[in-house]
Design a protein around this motif. Structure first.
Motif, PDB file in Angstrom:
ATOM      1  N   VAL A 233       0.816  -1.172  -0.187  1.00 31.08           N
ATOM      2  CA  VAL A 233      -0.012  -0.158   0.045  1.00 31.08           C
ATOM      3  C   VAL A 233       0.895   1.226  -0.037  1.00 31.08           C
ATOM      4  O   VAL A 233       1.982   1.009   0.146  1.00 31.08           O
ATOM      5  CB  VAL A 233      -0.904   0.159   1.200  1.00 31.08           C
ATOM      6  CG1 VAL A 233      -2.099  -1.225   1.115  1.00 31.08           C
ATOM      7  CG2 VAL A 233      -0.127   0.371   2.686  1.00 31.08           C
ATOM      8  N   ARG A 234       0.371   2.126  -0.403  1.00 30.27           N
ATOM      9  CA  ARG A 234       1.198   3.787  -0.561  1.00 30.27           C
ATOM     10  C   ARG A 234       0.518   4.457   0.687  1.00 30.27           C
ATOM     11  O   ARG A 234      -0.698   4.695   0.635  1.00 30.27           O
ATOM     12  CB  ARG A 234       0.807   4.263  -1.778  1.00 30.27           C
ATOM     13  CG  ARG A 234       1.901   5.331  -2.172  1.00 30.27           C
ATOM     14  CD  ARG A 234       1.533   6.286  -3.209  1.00 30.27           C
ATOM     15  NE  ARG A 234       0.274   6.959  -2.913  1.00 30.27           N
ATOM     16  CZ  ARG A 234      -0.208   8.047  -3.868  1.00 30.27           C
ATOM     17  NH1 ARG A 234       0.130   8.404  -5.153  1.00 30.27           N
ATOM     18  NH2 ARG A 234      -1.586   8.617  -3.299  1.00 30.27           N
ATOM     19  N   ILE A 235       1.419   4.721   1.506  1.00 33.36           N
ATOM     20  CA  ILE A 235       1.246   5.940   2.523  1.00 33.36           C
ATOM     21  C   ILE A 235       1.799   7.362   2.103  1.00 33.36           C
ATOM     22  O   ILE A 235       2.883   7.414   2.035  1.00 33.36           O
ATOM     23  CB  ILE A 235       1.872   5.197   3.946  1.00 33.36           C
ATOM     24  CG1 ILE A 235       1.345   3.957   3.960  1.00 33.36           C
ATOM     25  CG2 ILE A 235       1.408   6.205   5.073  1.00 33.36           C
ATOM     26  CD1 ILE A 235       2.091   3.298   5.279  1.00 33.36           C
ATOM     27  N   ALA A 236       0.892   8.056   2.169  1.00 34.18           N
ATOM     28  CA  ALA A 236       1.223   9.635   1.862  1.00 34.18           C
ATOM     29  C   ALA A 236       1.568  10.488   3.076  1.00 34.18           C
ATOM     30  O   ALA A 236       1.000  10.291   4.132  1.00 34.18           O
ATOM     31  CB  ALA A 236       0.263  10.300   1.071  1.00 34.18           C
ATOM     32  N   LEU A 237       2.608  11.269   2.974  1.00 31.33           N
ATOM     33  CA  LEU A 237       3.258  11.827   4.219  1.00 31.33           C
ATOM     34  C   LEU A 237       2.316  13.499   4.466  1.00 31.33           C
ATOM     35  O   LEU A 237       2.824  14.504   4.284  1.00 31.33           O
ATOM     36  CB  LEU A 237       4.449  12.315   4.227  1.00 31.33           C
ATOM     37  CG  LEU A 237       5.307  10.824   3.964  1.00 31.33           C
ATOM     38  CD1 LEU A 237       6.891  11.435   3.770  1.00 31.33           C
ATOM     39  CD2 LEU A 237       5.266  10.072   5.369  1.00 31.33           C
ATOM     40  N   VAL A 238       1.126  13.100   4.576  1.00 29.43           N
ATOM     41  CA  VAL A 238       0.128  14.499   4.043  1.00 29.43           C
ATOM     42  C   VAL A 238      -0.670  14.679   5.407  1.00 29.43           C
ATOM     43  O   VAL A 238      -1.536  15.520   5.500  1.00 29.43           O
ATOM     44  CB  VAL A 238      -0.762  14.353   2.979  1.00 29.43           C
ATOM     45  CG1 VAL A 238       0.181  14.283   1.741  1.00 29.43           C
ATOM     46  CG2 VAL A 238      -1.550  13.178   3.137  1.00 29.43           C
ATOM     47  N   GLU A 239      -0.020  14.206   6.372  1.00 25.32           N
ATOM     48  CA  GLU A 239      -1.027  14.664   7.822  1.00 25.32           C
ATOM     49  C   GLU A 239       0.363  15.048   8.753  1.00 25.32           C
ATOM     50  O   GLU A 239       1.739  14.676   8.714  1.00 25.32           O
ATOM     51  CB  GLU A 239      -1.757  13.345   8.406  1.00 25.32           C
ATOM     52  CG  GLU A 239      -2.745  13.101   7.797  1.00 25.32           C
ATOM     53  CD  GLU A 239      -4.175  13.975   8.237  1.00 25.32           C
ATOM     54  OE1 GLU A 239      -3.707  14.751   8.890  1.00 25.32           O
ATOM     55  OE2 GLU A 239      -5.275  13.638   7.925  1.00 25.32           O
ATOM     56  N   ASN A 240      -0.005  15.918   9.765  1.00 28.12           N
ATOM     57  CA  ASN A 240       0.964  16.384  10.535  1.00 28.12           C
ATOM     58  C   ASN A 240       1.647  15.341  11.486  1.00 28.12           C
ATOM     59  O   ASN A 240       1.067  14.128  11.659  1.00 28.12           O
ATOM     60  CB  ASN A 240       0.648  17.761  11.387  1.00 28.12           C
ATOM     61  CG  ASN A 240      -0.578  17.303  12.313  1.00 28.12           C
ATOM     62  OD1 ASN A 240      -0.499  16.388  13.258  1.00 28.12           O
ATOM     63  ND2 ASN A 240      -1.325  18.612  12.371  1.00 28.12           N
ATOM     64  N   GLU A 241       2.510  15.473  12.171  1.00 30.53           N
ATOM     65  CA  GLU A 241       3.333  14.355  13.046  1.00 30.53           C
ATOM     66  C   GLU A 241       2.462  14.109  14.183  1.00 30.53           C
ATOM     67  O   GLU A 241       2.486  12.832  14.307  1.00 30.53           O
ATOM     68  CB  GLU A 241       4.666  15.162  13.804  1.00 30.53           C
ATOM     69  CG  GLU A 241       5.568  15.800  12.587  1.00 30.53           C
ATOM     70  CD  GLU A 241       6.748  16.523  13.019  1.00 30.53           C
ATOM     71  OE1 GLU A 241       7.180  16.552  14.270  1.00 30.53           O
ATOM     72  OE2 GLU A 241       7.301  17.314  12.519  1.00 30.53           O
ATOM     73  N   GLN A 242       1.640  14.792  14.654  1.00 25.60           N
ATOM     74  CA  GLN A 242       0.719  14.418  15.905  1.00 25.60           C
ATOM     75  C   GLN A 242      -0.206  13.311  15.202  1.00 25.60           C
ATOM     76  O   GLN A 242      -0.564  12.306  15.757  1.00 25.60           O
ATOM     77  CB  GLN A 242      -0.026  15.453  16.320  1.00 25.60           C
ATOM     78  CG  GLN A 242      -1.151  15.289  17.560  1.00 25.60           C
ATOM     79  CD  GLN A 242      -1.858  16.575  17.837  1.00 25.60           C
ATOM     80  OE1 GLN A 242      -1.569  17.622  17.843  1.00 25.60           O
ATOM     81  NE2 GLN A 242      -3.033  16.011  18.565  1.00 25.60           N
ATOM     82  N   ARG A 243      -0.773  13.756  13.891  1.00 27.16           N
ATOM     83  CA  ARG A 243      -1.908  12.741  13.439  1.00 27.16           C
ATOM     84  C   ARG A 243      -1.039  11.701  12.892  1.00 27.16           C
ATOM     85  O   ARG A 243      -1.704  10.454  13.026  1.00 27.16           O
ATOM     86  CB  ARG A 243      -2.542  13.504  12.212  1.00 27.16           C
ATOM     87  CG  ARG A 243      -3.182  14.660  12.460  1.00 27.16           C
ATOM     88  CD  ARG A 243      -4.530  14.437  13.148  1.00 27.16           C
ATOM     89  NE  ARG A 243      -5.718  13.901  11.865  1.00 27.16           N
ATOM     90  CZ  ARG A 243      -6.678  13.512  12.169  1.00 27.16           C
ATOM     91  NH1 ARG A 243      -7.136  13.260  13.268  1.00 27.16           N
ATOM     92  NH2 ARG A 243      -7.415  13.263  11.041  1.00 27.16           N
ATOM     93  N   ILE A 244       0.090  11.670  12.721  1.00 24.62           N
ATOM     94  CA  ILE A 244       0.835  10.338  12.179  1.00 24.62           C
ATOM     95  C   ILE A 244       1.053   9.339  13.441  1.00 24.62           C
ATOM     96  O   ILE A 244       0.920   8.180  13.284  1.00 24.62           O
ATOM     97  CB  ILE A 244       2.149  10.604  11.506  1.00 24.62           C
ATOM     98  CG1 ILE A 244       2.149  11.170  10.071  1.00 24.62           C
ATOM     99  CG2 ILE A 244       3.118   9.304  11.188  1.00 24.62           C
ATOM    100  CD1 ILE A 244       3.245  11.696   9.600  1.00 24.62           C
ATOM    101  N   ARG A 245       1.104   9.897  14.566  1.00 22.89           N
ATOM    102  CA  ARG A 245       1.628   9.326  15.700  1.00 22.89           C
ATOM    103  C   ARG A 245       0.241   8.587  16.241  1.00 22.89           C
ATOM    104  O   ARG A 245       0.011   7.763  16.598  1.00 22.89           O
ATOM    105  CB  ARG A 245       2.031  10.057  17.023  1.00 22.89           C
ATOM    106  CG  ARG A 245       3.673  10.584  16.623  1.00 22.89           C
ATOM    107  CD  ARG A 245       3.992  11.096  17.868  1.00 22.89           C
ATOM    108  NE  ARG A 245       5.212  11.832  17.746  1.00 22.89           N
ATOM    109  CZ  ARG A 245       6.425  11.234  17.703  1.00 22.89           C
ATOM    110  NH1 ARG A 245       6.594  10.025  17.805  1.00 22.89           N
ATOM    111  NH2 ARG A 245       7.679  11.923  17.464  1.00 22.89           N
ATOM    112  N   GLN A 246      -0.938   9.190  16.017  1.00 23.92           N
ATOM    113  CA  GLN A 246      -2.401   9.003  16.419  1.00 23.92           C
ATOM    114  C   GLN A 246      -2.514   7.902  15.319  1.00 23.92           C
ATOM    115  O   GLN A 246      -3.197   6.811  16.055  1.00 23.92           O
ATOM    116  CB  GLN A 246      -3.270   9.958  16.075  1.00 23.92           C
ATOM    117  CG  GLN A 246      -4.786   9.886  16.287  1.00 23.92           C
ATOM    118  CD  GLN A 246      -5.842  10.944  15.910  1.00 23.92           C
ATOM    119  OE1 GLN A 246      -5.344  11.934  16.007  1.00 23.92           O
ATOM    120  NE2 GLN A 246      -7.041  10.537  16.029  1.00 23.92           N
ATOM    121  N   ALA A 247      -2.234   7.883  14.387  1.00 23.06           N
ATOM    122  CA  ALA A 247      -2.476   6.718  13.357  1.00 23.06           C
ATOM    123  C   ALA A 247      -1.762   5.583  13.614  1.00 23.06           C
ATOM    124  O   ALA A 247      -2.205   4.259  13.599  1.00 23.06           O
ATOM    125  CB  ALA A 247      -2.105   7.174  11.637  1.00 23.06           C
TER     126      ALA A 247
END
Length: 405
Positions: free
Chosen positions: A366-380
């Protein structure tokens, strides 16, 4: 109701299934962290927006614009290529402005393809690389995405087994979706092959400024003589965080550029003039905004790789682009990328792009795009961890693709 000929030739748009599920989950109140679409979230730099607002005040700029791009914009793109790659271009004959690189690819396909022509396309690859030619009536033959000897083995096989002989090959480095990076030696071999066999090279360089090593990705046009066979497509969407502005370029071989310009002259009047003026300001302006965006993507990449790894999903760190190309975790691999992507929306509130949407050979990733901020990436990552810890229970309710029942 029977489909029209052109739409009938297009396969189902895989991403639409994910988008529908995402919309349904959001309508039900879910907070979906969207790492699916490569839609930059960073604001366009202020000096570019200021130039747009200044220019739009002049009523003369509200008239039809120039399909191939206003002269100042084409000169700015030529100057960028000379600064960045050491490549000299004639802005009159070797540069055309496009409505993003996607439109440029689609119209180039219309310009150079006859029905039945064979085109060599990486698989997996960005959809327009294949579908632009498919819509133009061409026949596609897959070549590997990863730059290396296997590409040339596939090219040799294609020459032997394709009737008629291929007219063009597509390249995309840094690659979408795989994030592979090519070096100048690879391009040198590609150009030599293309010249020997009279094949055009169409290179997509949309991610040239998003790289994380010390060496900037090269242009195929840096190879001496590449201009004889190659055209390269670039875009301001990622470099200057201008995706909605729809501003890109095709540069290179005069014959190909003239063909593209002629097709475009029948189809559009070019981008709105204030957008073209602002794009010129972007290309001629300071590059500190490019450096800042690159650093933002680097931080997001590092956090994604580290936090997803701790959650139980090992994601290889991309060397460039705004994407990670992630192998589906072993216990989910039998489901394929589409079903796995659906599971992530339903059980982890995380959206990714199924690799199948980029070609059949992408179905293990799968492709994961770096289009959310750092806090949201940690939440994911936290959501993923909870999902993976209860994966056996979730899998029990999922029938693998191909299974009876």
């Amino acid at each position: 109701m029977e489909e029209f000929y052109q739409t009938r030739r297009l396969p189902p748009y895989v991403f639409e299934q994910v988008n529908r599920l995402k919309a349904k989950a959001r309508a039900a109140g879910a907070d979906i962290i969207d790492l699916g679409m490569g839609n930059p979230d960073l604001p366009t730099p202020k000096h570019i927006v200021d130039k747009l607002t200044e220019t739009v005040q002049n009523p003369r700029t509200h008239r039809y614009s120039a399909s191939k791009g206003i002269p100042g914009l084409r000169r700015a793109q030529a100057a960028y290529y000379e600064r960045r790659f050491g490549v000299k271009l004639n802005p009159e004959t070797q540069v055309v402005a496009t409505l993003g690189s996607k439109e440029g690819f689609a119209n180039m396909a219309q310009a150079i393809s006859a029905p039945g022509d064979v085109v060599l396309v990486p698989n997996p690859s960005y959809p327009i690389h294949a579908f632009g030619f498919l819509m133009a009536g061409a026949v596609l033959r897959s070549i590997p995405s990863e730059p290396g000897p296997e590409v040339f083995h596939a090219l040799e096989r294609a020459l032997i087994h394709s009737v008629p002989k291929p007219i063009a090959m597509i390249l995309c480095y840094p690659a979408n979706p795989t994030a592979y990076v090519a070096d100048i030696e690879f391009y040198r071999d590609v150009v030599a092959f293309a010249k020997k066999h009279d094949i055009f090279v169409l290179s997509d360089l949309a991610y040239s400024e998003i790289y994380f090593g010390s060496t900037p990705p090269p242009s195929v046009l840096q190879v001496p003589g590449a201009i004889d066979v190659a055209v390269e497509f670039t875009s301001l969407s990622k470099t200057f965080s201008m995706p909605g502005w729809r501003m890109g370029f095709a540069v290179g071989n005069e014959r190909l550029i003239a063909a593209l310009a002629r097709v475009k002259s029948y189809l559009d009047y070019g981008a709105f003039t204030p957008i073209q003026v602002a794009a010129s300001a972007a290309l001629n302006g300071p590059d500190d905004c490019i450096v800042a965006a690159r650093e933002t993507y680097r931080k997001r990449r590092d956090i994604l790789v580290e936090s997803f790894g701790r959650a139980g999903w090992d994601v290889p760190a991309p060397e460039a682009s705004m994407f990670a190309w992630a192998p589906i975790p072993e216990k989910f691999r039998h489901l394929g990328s589409l079903e796995f992507s659906k599971l992530l929306i339903e059980h982890a509130d995380v959206a990714v792009a199924p690799g199948l949407g980029f070609g059949e050979y992408g179905d293990t990733h799968v492709r994961i795009a770096l289009v959310e901020n750092e806090q949201r990436i940690r939440q994911a990552a936290r959501s993923l961890r909870r999902f993976l810890e209860t994966a056996d229970e979730k899998l029990h309710n999922v029938i693998p693709i191909g299974a009876s029942g």
